[in-house]
Write a protein that holds these residues in place. Structure first.
Motif, short mmCIF file in Angstrom:
data_model
loop_
_atom_site.label_atom_id
_atom_site.label_comp_id
_atom_site.label_asym_id
_atom_site.label_seq_id
_atom_site.Cartn_x
_atom_site.Cartn_y
_atom_site.Cartn_z
N ASN A 1 -32.41 82.47 50.95
CA ASN A 1 -31.51 83.45 50.33
C ASN A 1 -30.78 82.96 49.08
O ASN A 1 -29.56 82.88 49.04
CB ASN A 1 -30.48 83.93 51.36
CG ASN A 1 -31.14 84.59 52.53
OD1 ASN A 1 -31.99 85.46 52.36
ND2 ASN A 1 -30.77 84.17 53.73
N PRO A 2 -31.52 82.66 48.02
CA PRO A 2 -30.86 82.19 46.80
C PRO A 2 -30.01 83.28 46.15
O PRO A 2 -29.01 82.97 45.50
CB PRO A 2 -32.02 81.79 45.89
CG PRO A 2 -33.16 82.62 46.36
CD PRO A 2 -32.97 82.75 47.84
N ASP A 3 -30.37 84.54 46.36
CA ASP A 3 -29.57 85.63 45.79
C ASP A 3 -28.16 85.65 46.37
O ASP A 3 -27.19 85.87 45.68
CB ASP A 3 -30.28 86.97 45.97
CG ASP A 3 -30.73 87.22 47.41
OD1 ASP A 3 -30.72 86.29 48.22
OD2 ASP A 3 -31.10 88.38 47.69
N THR A 4 -28.05 85.38 47.67
CA THR A 4 -26.75 85.32 48.30
C THR A 4 -25.96 84.11 47.79
O THR A 4 -24.77 84.23 47.49
CB THR A 4 -26.90 85.22 49.83
OG1 THR A 4 -27.67 86.34 50.28
CG2 THR A 4 -25.56 85.20 50.53
N ALA A 5 -26.62 82.97 47.70
CA ALA A 5 -25.94 81.76 47.23
C ALA A 5 -25.46 81.92 45.78
O ALA A 5 -24.38 81.42 45.43
CB ALA A 5 -26.88 80.56 47.33
N LEU A 6 -26.22 82.61 44.97
CA LEU A 6 -25.86 82.81 43.57
C LEU A 6 -25.03 84.06 43.35
O LEU A 6 -24.63 84.37 42.23
CB LEU A 6 -27.13 82.88 42.70
CG LEU A 6 -27.91 81.58 42.58
CD1 LEU A 6 -29.27 81.83 41.94
CD2 LEU A 6 -27.13 80.56 41.79
N ARG A 7 -24.82 84.81 44.44
CA ARG A 7 -24.07 86.09 44.37
C ARG A 7 -24.69 87.04 43.38
O ARG A 7 -24.01 87.62 42.53
CB ARG A 7 -22.61 85.82 44.06
CG ARG A 7 -21.95 85.00 45.14
CD ARG A 7 -20.48 84.85 44.89
NE ARG A 7 -19.91 84.15 46.03
CZ ARG A 7 -18.97 83.27 45.96
NH1 ARG A 7 -18.46 82.95 44.78
NH2 ARG A 7 -18.51 82.68 47.03
#
Length: 115
Positions: A105-111
């Motif tokens: 989930n890189p999208d969550t980590a990068l917001r």
């Protein structure tokens, strides 16, 4: 001097074979030890190498477009089609509708919430 008997010749042949086998085993053992040391050194070097924070995975084929963005430690991002990218490149890729890995989930980590 008398000729050696057939039994004496066979025993002599056996001693020669045992010596040659021992020498061959020692050589193979040396090769094994050297390979074990090489692999251990390779593992140590890999562990010391800094891990990238972000990765991009490309499709199959030369010049293929990016498929997914991953966090640096993602186990799903392995192989030759993965390359390190900066945080800004990861954000840009996600905004440009490159998929986000469902496992790390890189999208969550990068917001980042793609439109």
């Amino acid at each position: 001097m008398t000729e050696p008997s057939r039994l004496e010749l066979l025993r002599f042949a056996r001693r020669v074979i045992v010596q040659q086998a021992a020498a061959s085993l020692a050589q193979v053992d040396g090769w094994i030890a050297a390979e074990e040391e090489r692999e251990a050194a390779q593992r140590r070097a890999e562990e010391r190498r800094p891990k990238p924070a972000w990765l991009i995975e490309r499709g199959i084929g030369v010049g293929s477009p990016p498929m997914q963005v991953h966090r640096g430690g993602c186990r799903m991002a392995q192989g030759v089609r993965v390359q390190a990218i900066t945080e800004d490149q990861a954000r840009r890729a996600l905004y440009e509708h490159v998929g986000a890995c469902e496992f790390c989930n890189p999208d969550t980590a990068l917001r980042v919430i793609p439109e």
